[in-house]
Design a protein around this motif. Structure first.
Motif, PDB file in Angstrom:
ATOM      1  N   ALA A 119       0.840  -1.209   0.000  1.00  0.00           N
ATOM      2  CA  ALA A 119       0.000   0.000   0.000  1.00  0.00           C
ATOM      3  C   ALA A 119       0.871   1.253   0.000  1.00  0.00           C
ATOM      4  CB  ALA A 119      -0.929   0.000   1.203  1.00  0.00           C
ATOM      5  N   GLN A 154       3.966   1.588  -1.150  1.00  0.00           N
ATOM      6  CA  GLN A 154       4.623   1.755  -2.447  1.00  0.00           C
ATOM      7  C   GLN A 154       3.619   2.211  -3.513  1.00  0.00           C
ATOM      8  OE1 GLN A 154       7.553   2.084  -3.339  1.00  0.00           O
ATOM      9  NE2 GLN A 154       7.859   1.415  -5.441  1.00  0.00           N
ATOM     10  N   VAL A 155       2.396   1.708  -3.441  1.00  0.00           N
ATOM     11  CA  VAL A 155       1.344   2.142  -4.383  1.00  0.00           C
ATOM     12  C   VAL A 155       1.121   3.647  -4.251  1.00  0.00           C
ATOM     13  CG1 VAL A 155      -1.141   2.037  -4.893  1.00  0.00           C
ATOM     14  CG2 VAL A 155       0.152  -0.083  -4.546  1.00  0.00           C
ATOM     15  N   ILE A 179       4.304   5.656  -5.627  1.00  0.00           N
ATOM     16  CA  ILE A 179       4.408   5.818  -7.081  1.00  0.00           C
ATOM     17  C   ILE A 179       3.210   6.592  -7.640  1.00  0.00           C
ATOM     18  CG2 ILE A 179       5.920   3.837  -7.540  1.00  0.00           C
ATOM     19  CD1 ILE A 179       3.574   2.152  -8.264  1.00  0.00           C
TER      20      ILE A 179
END
Lengths: 309, 309
Positions: A168, A170-171, A174
């Motif tokens: 979550a 890293q989502v 990015i």
């Protein structure tokens, strides 16, 4: 960094050598990691896994795991497989985060990133294999504790790294990179999910395997969450101060990257104040334990506040 | 396909409707999968996970898991989290295998692949999250069995998918694709590691959770390994026979792809003989169980031998 924090360190662990503690623990962890991933067939995938897993690193996650276990009365050998597992997960996230479709990083700590050496497909698979190995290692190598504790830490670890945990983070990272108007709440979400939850589960696994009470697990959970957030705030501060030295002015670094940081949002002074607050909050949790036994984690929280790289 | 195999099916499960069995089990699995991954924040990652996990599929892995559990006397509700976990792992491997740096597939069963819909970075992360969720789901949702069994299946599952299991198979697959002179041994290595070990661990997890004896676990392990290999041999055969219809000649398909297949190495007739041998070997393992109770798995082995798609 603040001299108050430095003084605190010196006072609180006068009889405890943090440097030799870290050195000794890091050696144990490195040896255990080396044994946990041998060069089996197919060699290339194990080489790729070892390349990132055994690269130089602080080993903060496994050391927090071991220290939490020992603080509640457990011993190093019981917790070592879980400590290695957390470093495998950490290595996996570095490999996948560095990929061209993610952060597209060619270097990490001066060495070419995994996909630059082994190619993108092997790097993705090495990450997958490290993720699987973390659970395999916990399930097969943990001895001397009840299976119900092992099941509990498998659940805790998986949650911390999955779609409500590290993934979550890293989502959001990015998704929000380069987007204008990212605020404090979103920044904290990313830091919490990408780093703090991994440090949290390191401490929680250690506390559970060490036989800690629910209360003790809770104190160590909060300690590690605050310390994890502290780690990222200090990272943000170092980003600015290091770039200032390198570029001669902060604005240059700000323009070069689109990353939102604490200094960018609230300024350098307030970021340092926030870091000190997190450090205090973390250490408050440790006041529930025996002072001598808590020395490693107190020193670790101070080390993270005062680190220069 | 061979009429002998068809006759065997009819004889052995005259009182058992395989079609309605599969229909009912597939529905149960689909419902459980739907509940296991809800649309939490961040929505995009859960959408991506659900896109592949809930796509139409045979659900052979979870059904083998459930059937093995029931064969040794266990019940569906005990094994359902493990059955879902194996489908999560299967979905993860589809997502990662389809990536541009791997097999670079744009479509799967007529639908755009995960990375074509959600982008490469989200697809990689969705795979990671499904892998983690598989273990989280087993650890947190399995009830009614001793924790030591749960620890055992975590170890079995992780080994089957990691650098000595599924990852090893994919590594060999991408390493050897297009390389001339790939032989039977290498082809079997790929099929064994990419498919058969996943079916094997499906049966093993079911047998362990259902309370099977060590002997029973062993029989079901061998059954599923042979059936998994059978699945791939039939896949290879269908590739040729389907392409023959489409292209009018087998050579066209052979030239179009560089993939080594059983028909390419040993010819179509010998491939069919091999498939029937694997089917017999699989069913031999089931002769150790009550005939009526073994009917679902006997039928499944025959279905895999005789399937046309």
């Amino acid at each position: 960094m603040s001299s108050a924090a430095t003084t605190t360190t010196t006072t609180e662990d006068s009889t405890f050598s943090f440097k030799s503690y870290m050195h000794q623990k890091r050696n144990s962890v490195n040896q255990a990691l080396d044994s946990a991933v041998s060069l089996k067939e197919p060699e290339i995938i194990h080489e790729s896994m070892r390349y990132t897993l055994l690269a130089e690193g602080k080993r903060v996650f496994p050391i927090v795991c071991i220290a939490a276990c020992e603080l509640v009365g457990g011993n190093e050998s019981t917790v070592m497989p879980a400590a290695c597992a957390i470093e495998m997960i950490h290595a996996m996230s570095l490999i996948h985060d560095d990929l061209p479709s993610m952060d597209n990083d060619d270097f990490r700590r001066g060495k070419p990133t995994n996909h630059k050496v082994f190619g993108e497909s092997i790097a993705i698979l090495a990450g997958d294999a490290l993720l699987a190995l973390a659970f395999q290692h916990i399930a097969n190598a943990t001895i001397g504790v009840s299976p119900s504790k092992i099941v509990r830490i498998v659940g805790e670890l998986a949650k911390a790294i999955g779609s409500e945990g590290g993934v979550a983070g890293q989502v959001m990272d990015i998704t929000l990179t380069g987007v204008p108007g990212v605020g404090l709440e979103q920044l904290e979400y990313i830091h919490l999910h990408k780093t703090a939850l991994l440090l949290e589960v390191s401490a929680v696994m250690g506390a559970i395997l060490g036989g800690g009470s629910d209360e003790e697990v809770k104190y160590l959970r909060t300690f590690a969450r605050s310390t994890g957030l502290l780690f990222q705030v200090v990272d943000d501060i170092l980003d600015v101060t290091k770039s200032s030295e390198q570029l001669g002015k902060t604005a240059g670094k700000d323009l070069m990257t689109d990353k939102t940081t604490y200094p960018k949002l609230i300024g350098l002074d307030k970021s340092r104040e926030f870091a000190e607050k997190l450090n205090r909050e973390a250490k408050e949790q440790l006041s529930h334990f025996d002072t001598e036994k808590a020395a490693p984690l107190v020193s670790l929280a101070n080390y993270i506040l005062n680190r220069q790289n």
